[in-house]
Design a protein around this motif. Structure first.
Motif, mmCIF file in Angstrom:
data_model
loop_
_atom_site.group_PDB
_atom_site.id
_atom_site.type_symbol
_atom_site.label_atom_id
_atom_site.label_comp_id
_atom_site.label_asym_id
_atom_site.label_seq_id
_atom_site.Cartn_x
_atom_site.Cartn_y
_atom_site.Cartn_z
ATOM 1 N N ARG A 44 0.859 -1.184 0.000
ATOM 2 C CA ARG A 44 0.000 0.000 0.000
ATOM 3 C C ARG A 44 0.893 1.230 0.000
ATOM 4 O O ARG A 44 1.858 1.299 0.742
ATOM 5 N N TYR A 45 0.553 2.170 -0.852
ATOM 6 C CA TYR A 45 1.349 3.375 -1.021
ATOM 7 C C TYR A 45 0.681 4.568 -0.343
ATOM 8 O O TYR A 45 -0.534 4.574 -0.137
ATOM 9 N N ALA A 46 1.477 5.566 -0.025
ATOM 10 C CA ALA A 46 0.985 6.766 0.653
ATOM 11 C C ALA A 46 -0.114 7.463 -0.138
ATOM 12 O O ALA A 46 -1.006 8.081 0.435
ATOM 13 N N ASP A 47 -0.070 7.352 -1.465
ATOM 14 C CA ASP A 47 -1.083 8.017 -2.299
ATOM 15 C C ASP A 47 -2.391 7.230 -2.364
ATOM 16 O O ASP A 47 -3.315 7.605 -3.084
ATOM 17 N N GLY A 48 -2.477 6.109 -1.625
ATOM 18 C CA GLY A 48 -3.695 5.312 -1.593
ATOM 19 C C GLY A 48 -3.681 4.140 -2.551
ATOM 20 O O GLY A 48 -4.544 3.274 -2.489
ATOM 21 N N GLY A 49 -2.712 4.095 -3.444
ATOM 22 C CA GLY A 49 -2.617 2.986 -4.391
ATOM 23 C C GLY A 49 -2.085 1.727 -3.724
ATOM 24 O O GLY A 49 -1.558 1.767 -2.607
ATOM 25 N N SER A 50 -2.246 0.620 -4.407
ATOM 26 C CA SER A 50 -1.720 -0.643 -3.897
ATOM 27 C C SER A 50 -1.419 -1.556 -5.075
ATOM 28 O O SER A 50 -1.858 -1.305 -6.199
ATOM 29 N N ARG A 51 -0.644 -2.598 -4.792
ATOM 30 C CA ARG A 51 -0.366 -3.613 -5.808
ATOM 31 C C ARG A 51 0.083 -4.890 -5.118
ATOM 32 O O ARG A 51 0.646 -4.864 -4.026
ATOM 33 N N PRO A 52 -0.148 -6.025 -5.778
ATOM 34 C CA PRO A 52 0.335 -7.287 -5.209
ATOM 35 C C PRO A 52 1.855 -7.370 -5.341
ATOM 36 O O PRO A 52 2.428 -6.848 -6.302
ATOM 37 N N PHE A 53 2.469 -7.999 -4.365
ATOM 38 C CA PHE A 53 3.917 -8.142 -4.359
ATOM 39 C C PHE A 53 4.251 -9.370 -3.527
ATOM 40 O O PHE A 53 3.385 -9.999 -2.937
ATOM 41 N N TYR A 54 5.523 -9.713 -3.452
ATOM 42 C CA TYR A 54 5.933 -10.861 -2.655
ATOM 43 C C TYR A 54 6.134 -10.486 -1.189
ATOM 44 O O TYR A 54 6.293 -9.324 -0.852
ATOM 45 N N LYS A 55 6.145 -11.508 -0.312
ATOM 46 C CA LYS A 55 6.423 -11.300 1.117
ATOM 47 C C LYS A 55 7.921 -11.360 1.383
ATOM 48 O O LYS A 55 8.444 -10.575 2.147
ATOM 49 N N ILE A 56 8.603 -12.325 0.758
ATOM 50 C CA ILE A 56 10.046 -12.504 0.924
ATOM 51 C C ILE A 56 10.692 -12.373 -0.445
ATOM 52 O O ILE A 56 10.228 -12.973 -1.411
ATOM 53 N N GLY A 57 11.769 -11.602 -0.522
ATOM 54 C CA GLY A 57 12.520 -11.478 -1.762
ATOM 55 C C GLY A 57 13.960 -11.903 -1.544
ATOM 56 O O GLY A 57 14.517 -11.702 -0.462
ATOM 57 N N LEU A 58 14.556 -12.479 -2.563
ATOM 58 C CA LEU A 58 15.936 -12.961 -2.509
ATOM 59 C C LEU A 58 16.667 -12.416 -3.719
ATOM 60 O O LEU A 58 16.198 -12.573 -4.845
ATOM 61 N N SER A 59 17.813 -11.753 -3.473
ATOM 62 C CA SER A 59 18.528 -11.113 -4.570
ATOM 63 C C SER A 59 20.031 -11.147 -4.342
ATOM 64 O O SER A 59 20.508 -10.882 -3.234
ATOM 65 N N ALA A 60 20.768 -11.458 -5.413
ATOM 66 C CA ALA A 60 22.227 -11.362 -5.370
ATOM 67 C C ALA A 60 22.606 -9.909 -5.640
ATOM 68 O O ALA A 60 21.913 -9.201 -6.360
ATOM 69 N N ASN A 61 23.703 -9.474 -5.036
ATOM 70 C CA ASN A 61 24.230 -8.146 -5.324
ATOM 71 C C ASN A 61 25.751 -8.214 -5.295
ATOM 72 O O ASN A 61 26.321 -9.264 -5.027
ATOM 73 N N THR A 62 26.394 -7.102 -5.567
ATOM 74 C CA THR A 62 27.860 -7.117 -5.687
ATOM 75 C C THR A 62 28.561 -7.504 -4.386
ATOM 76 O O THR A 62 29.646 -8.071 -4.420
ATOM 77 N N SER A 63 27.941 -7.225 -3.243
ATOM 78 C CA SER A 63 28.606 -7.531 -1.980
ATOM 79 C C SER A 63 28.099 -8.804 -1.314
ATOM 80 O O SER A 63 28.551 -9.142 -0.225
ATOM 81 N N GLY A 64 27.180 -9.520 -1.933
ATOM 82 C CA GLY A 64 26.669 -10.747 -1.337
ATOM 83 C C GLY A 64 25.244 -11.024 -1.744
ATOM 84 O O GLY A 64 24.916 -11.081 -2.924
ATOM 85 N N VAL A 65 24.383 -11.156 -0.735
ATOM 86 C CA VAL A 65 22.977 -11.498 -0.946
ATOM 87 C C VAL A 65 22.124 -10.588 -0.077
ATOM 88 O O VAL A 65 22.516 -10.231 1.034
ATOM 89 N N SER A 66 20.947 -10.238 -0.581
ATOM 90 C CA SER A 66 19.971 -9.491 0.199
ATOM 91 C C SER A 66 18.680 -10.282 0.260
ATOM 92 O O SER A 66 18.272 -10.909 -0.715
#
Length: 160
Positions: free
Chosen positions: A84-106
């Motif tokens: 949910r966004y401050a402007d009142g909008g919303s969208r479906p998204f994930y609960k947990i995200g997994l991502s590689a980056n240059t320094s490791g994992v997020s």
């Protein structure tokens, strides 16, 4: 959204299963496209998350916005959350995200109302990780207490 491919695990046929195969293929390409050590760590975390929540909705975000411009690192997503966004909008998204980056994992834990929840609830027990709001970053899974990681995932997938 152009950069979002999503599917469901555990489907029993039809168009959603075809989409799930595409998502699984995207995830496999993403994971196997990393350096060997990071590939193994992403596979381990991916497997652990799926073991904790085997029926979770699976997402793949390629990091591009609606215009095709790269705006973030690709992410593997698990579960479903309504942002949910401050402007009142919303969208479906994930609960947990997994991502590689240059320094490791997020690892991203979405939908938290309290930006200090992760650090207060798990920070002292998690290991050598940097926790900021909804993001947990670390160089290697060797730096984490994986039982605490599992607890974070389970709590998030339950909505806690």
């Amino acid at each position: 959204m152009q950069g979002l491919l999503e599917g469901f695990s555990g489907d029993d046929g039809g168009p959603q299963e075809e989409m799930a195969v595409n998502v699984d293929e995207q995830i496999e390409r993403y994971i196997s496209g990393q350096a060997p050590a990071k590939t193994e760590e992403l596979r381990l975390l991916h497997r652990r998350i799926l073991e904790i929540s085997p029926d979770a909705r699976i997402w793949f975000l390629d990091g591009r916005n609606d215009d095709g411009k790269v705006v973030s690192n690709p992410n593997i997503g698990y579960g479903s959350e309504t942002l949910r966004y401050a402007d009142g909008g919303s969208r479906p998204f994930y609960k947990i995200g997994l991502s590689a980056n240059t320094s490791g994992v997020s690892v991203y834990v979405m939908g938290l109302k309290d930006k200090t929840h992760l650090s207060k609830s798990y920070g002292a027990r998690l290991g050598k990780a940097r926790i900021t709001g909804y993001c947990i970053s670390f160089r290697s899974v060797r730096d984490l207490d994986l039982d605490v990681f599992d607890e974070i995932v389970a709590d998030a997938m339950r909505g806690g």
